[in-house]
Design a protein around this motif. Structure first.
Motif, mmCIF file in Angstrom:
data_model
loop_
_atom_site.group_PDB
_atom_site.id
_atom_site.type_symbol
_atom_site.label_atom_id
_atom_site.label_comp_id
_atom_site.label_asym_id
_atom_site.label_seq_id
_atom_site.Cartn_x
_atom_site.Cartn_y
_atom_site.Cartn_z
ATOM 1 N N SER A 164 25.596 48.053 27.238
ATOM 2 C CA SER A 164 26.717 48.098 28.192
ATOM 3 C C SER A 164 26.387 47.211 29.385
ATOM 4 O O SER A 164 25.216 46.978 29.685
ATOM 5 C CB SER A 164 26.920 49.543 28.676
ATOM 6 N N PRO A 165 27.391 46.757 30.146
ATOM 7 C CA PRO A 165 28.818 46.979 29.926
ATOM 8 C C PRO A 165 29.364 46.078 28.821
ATOM 9 O O PRO A 165 28.601 45.313 28.220
ATOM 10 C CB PRO A 165 29.411 46.585 31.286
ATOM 11 N N VAL A 166 30.683 46.210 28.576
ATOM 12 C CA VAL A 166 31.348 45.331 27.617
ATOM 13 C C VAL A 166 32.666 44.864 28.239
ATOM 14 O O VAL A 166 33.163 45.470 29.204
ATOM 15 C CB VAL A 166 31.659 46.044 26.269
ATOM 16 N N ASP A 167 33.219 43.796 27.679
ATOM 17 C CA ASP A 167 34.571 43.401 28.053
ATOM 18 C C ASP A 167 35.527 44.276 27.243
ATOM 19 O O ASP A 167 35.374 44.398 26.025
ATOM 20 C CB ASP A 167 34.811 41.918 27.727
ATOM 21 N N ILE A 168 36.428 44.941 27.927
ATOM 22 C CA ILE A 168 37.380 45.837 27.254
ATOM 23 C C ILE A 168 38.581 45.001 26.825
ATOM 24 O O ILE A 168 39.405 44.609 27.657
ATOM 25 C CB ILE A 168 37.786 46.996 28.191
ATOM 26 N N CYS A 169 38.626 44.700 25.546
ATOM 27 C CA CYS A 169 39.722 43.891 25.013
ATOM 28 C C CYS A 169 40.847 44.870 24.647
ATOM 29 O O CYS A 169 40.754 45.589 23.647
ATOM 30 C CB CYS A 169 39.199 43.135 23.790
ATOM 31 N N THR A 170 41.874 44.919 25.490
ATOM 32 C CA THR A 170 42.865 46.004 25.354
ATOM 33 C C THR A 170 43.626 45.923 24.028
ATOM 34 O O THR A 170 44.108 46.940 23.540
ATOM 35 C CB THR A 170 43.876 45.967 26.522
ATOM 36 N N SER A 171 43.639 44.716 23.436
ATOM 37 C CA SER A 171 44.426 44.614 22.196
ATOM 38 C C SER A 171 43.703 45.280 21.018
ATOM 39 O O SER A 171 44.330 45.671 20.049
ATOM 40 C CB SER A 171 44.674 43.135 21.868
ATOM 41 N N ILE A 172 42.382 45.430 21.126
ATOM 42 C CA ILE A 172 41.692 46.059 19.987
ATOM 43 C C ILE A 172 41.413 47.531 20.231
ATOM 44 O O ILE A 172 40.899 48.231 19.369
ATOM 45 C CB ILE A 172 40.362 45.339 19.620
ATOM 46 N N ALA A 173 41.763 48.010 21.435
ATOM 47 C CA ALA A 173 41.511 49.443 21.705
ATOM 48 C C ALA A 173 42.435 50.258 20.806
ATOM 49 O O ALA A 173 43.652 50.038 20.799
ATOM 50 C CB ALA A 173 41.796 49.742 23.174
ATOM 51 N N SER A 174 41.828 51.182 20.056
ATOM 52 C CA SER A 174 42.671 51.984 19.154
ATOM 53 C C SER A 174 43.027 53.274 19.879
ATOM 54 O O SER A 174 42.162 53.935 20.442
ATOM 55 C CB SER A 174 41.871 52.330 17.896
ATOM 56 N N SER A 175 44.331 53.589 19.922
ATOM 57 C CA SER A 175 44.652 54.839 20.620
ATOM 58 C C SER A 175 44.435 55.949 19.615
ATOM 59 O O SER A 175 45.130 56.110 18.630
ATOM 60 C CB SER A 175 46.081 54.823 21.147
ATOM 61 N N ASP A 176 43.379 56.653 19.865
ATOM 62 C CA ASP A 176 42.853 57.599 18.905
ATOM 63 C C ASP A 176 43.533 58.948 19.146
ATOM 64 O O ASP A 176 43.298 59.596 20.159
ATOM 65 C CB ASP A 176 41.336 57.704 19.163
ATOM 66 N N SER A 177 44.369 59.362 18.205
ATOM 67 C CA SER A 177 45.198 60.548 18.475
ATOM 68 C C SER A 177 44.334 61.766 18.753
ATOM 69 O O SER A 177 44.636 62.545 19.645
ATOM 70 C CB SER A 177 46.089 60.815 17.271
ATOM 71 N N ASN A 178 43.179 61.903 18.048
ATOM 72 C CA ASN A 178 42.501 63.180 18.286
ATOM 73 C C ASN A 178 41.834 63.221 19.654
ATOM 74 O O ASN A 178 41.457 64.261 20.156
ATOM 75 C CB ASN A 178 41.561 63.575 17.134
#
Ligand SMILES: CN[C@@H]1CN(c2cccc(OC)c2)S(=O)(=O)c2sc(S(N)(=O)=O)cc21
Ligand SMILES: [Zn+2]
Length: 262
Positions: A28-42
């Motif tokens: 860490s840290p990392v660049d947060i690439c918002t397009s690959i962030a998976s909205s994880d329902s659980n």
């Protein structure tokens, strides 16, 4: 061992020579690439919940790499979200900043840096007996990251920190914060976050951190950041100001980056 830091000769590019974990695959840290962030329902199901106590007389110290508030709070609880069934307890909080407000955060969002980043460090008290032990395990620590945006309103809670910095100008100095500090006030109103498995962003760079980075920044003033930059990295008269103490983003590799829009 030579003291690590953030200069060209002892900074992030050479940490792996002294601290092998710094070259690992879950840094860490990392660049947060918002397009690959998976909205994880659980993640939505298991809401992230926190409960902190308000404390006065917390000790703040100049570590030589920045300021750190020791806040061991046996009554605090951070649980849910990506933390499974375990309960994490607040240990300390600190922050990272840059020479100008154009930089300073450790995590970046789609390549964009914020002016700074606050870290609330917690450890897994369900599984481990001490902070030091927890830091040796992949699920040992949970760090909440909160970005700083520069604006016109000074942040009252940060001001309680700033007002003590003149007493801890030099490395190794510490003092007690007279004001009551409630860590909840550091959190943004919007509680959406990104989460991934990573590491300490400073040596020894243990790969023991479940990162939870809030999407919404909090606002601080330029003057408050200017005060951070007046801390000295040295213990003696020599003045070497702590003007930057952030590690640049590291490869995400094949790690999952999940998001939760609370
Ligand atoms: C120097 N490193 C900081 C202090 N700590 C520390 C100090 C000594 C040994 C050690 O070995 C585990 C840890 S710590 O674990 O509280 C953290 S968390 C953290 S960050 N930026 O990733 O949130 C930086 C530091
Ligand atoms: Zn940190």
């Amino acid at each position: 061992a030579a003291e690590w830091g953030y200069s060209p000769t002892n900074g992030p590019d050479v940490w792996a020579r002294l601290f092998p974990q710094a070259g690992g695959a879950r840094q860490s840290p990392v660049d947060i690439c918002t397009s690959i962030a998976s909205s994880d329902s659980n993640l939505e199901m298991k809401k992230l919940t926190f409960a902190y106590e308000s404390q006065s007389d917390l000790r703040i110290l100049n570590t030589g790499h920045g300021w750190k508030v020791e806040a061991p709070q046996s009554g605090s609880r951070l649980e849910g979200g990506p933390l499974g069934e375990d309960i994490y307890q607040l240990e300390q909080f600190h922050c990272h900043w840059g020479e100008t407000s154009a930089e300073g955060s450790e995590h970046t969002v789609d390549g964009r840096a914020y002016a700074g980043e606050l870290h609330l460090v917690h450890w897994n008290t369900t599984k481990y007996q001490s902070f030091a032990e927890a830091a040796q395990h992949p699920d040992g620590l949970a760090v909440l990251g909160v970005f700083f945006d520069v604006g016109n309103e000074s942040n009252d809670e940060i001001e309680k920190i700033v007002s003590t910095l003149s007493e801890i100008k030099f490395k190794g100095q510490f003092t007690d914060i007279p004001d009551v500090i409630d860590p909840t006030t550091f959190l943004p109103s919007g509680l959406g976050y990104w989460t991934y498995l990573g590491s300490l962003t400073t040596p020894p760079c243990n790969e023991c951190v479940i990162w939870i980075v809030y999407k919404e920044p909090i606002t601080v003033t330029e003057e408050q950041l200017v005060q951070f930059r007046c801390l000295s990295a040295c213990s003696g008269e020599a003045e070497e100001f702590i003007v930057k103490n952030y590690r640049p983003p590291q490869p995400l590799g094949n790690r999952a980056l999940r998001e939760c829009n609370a």
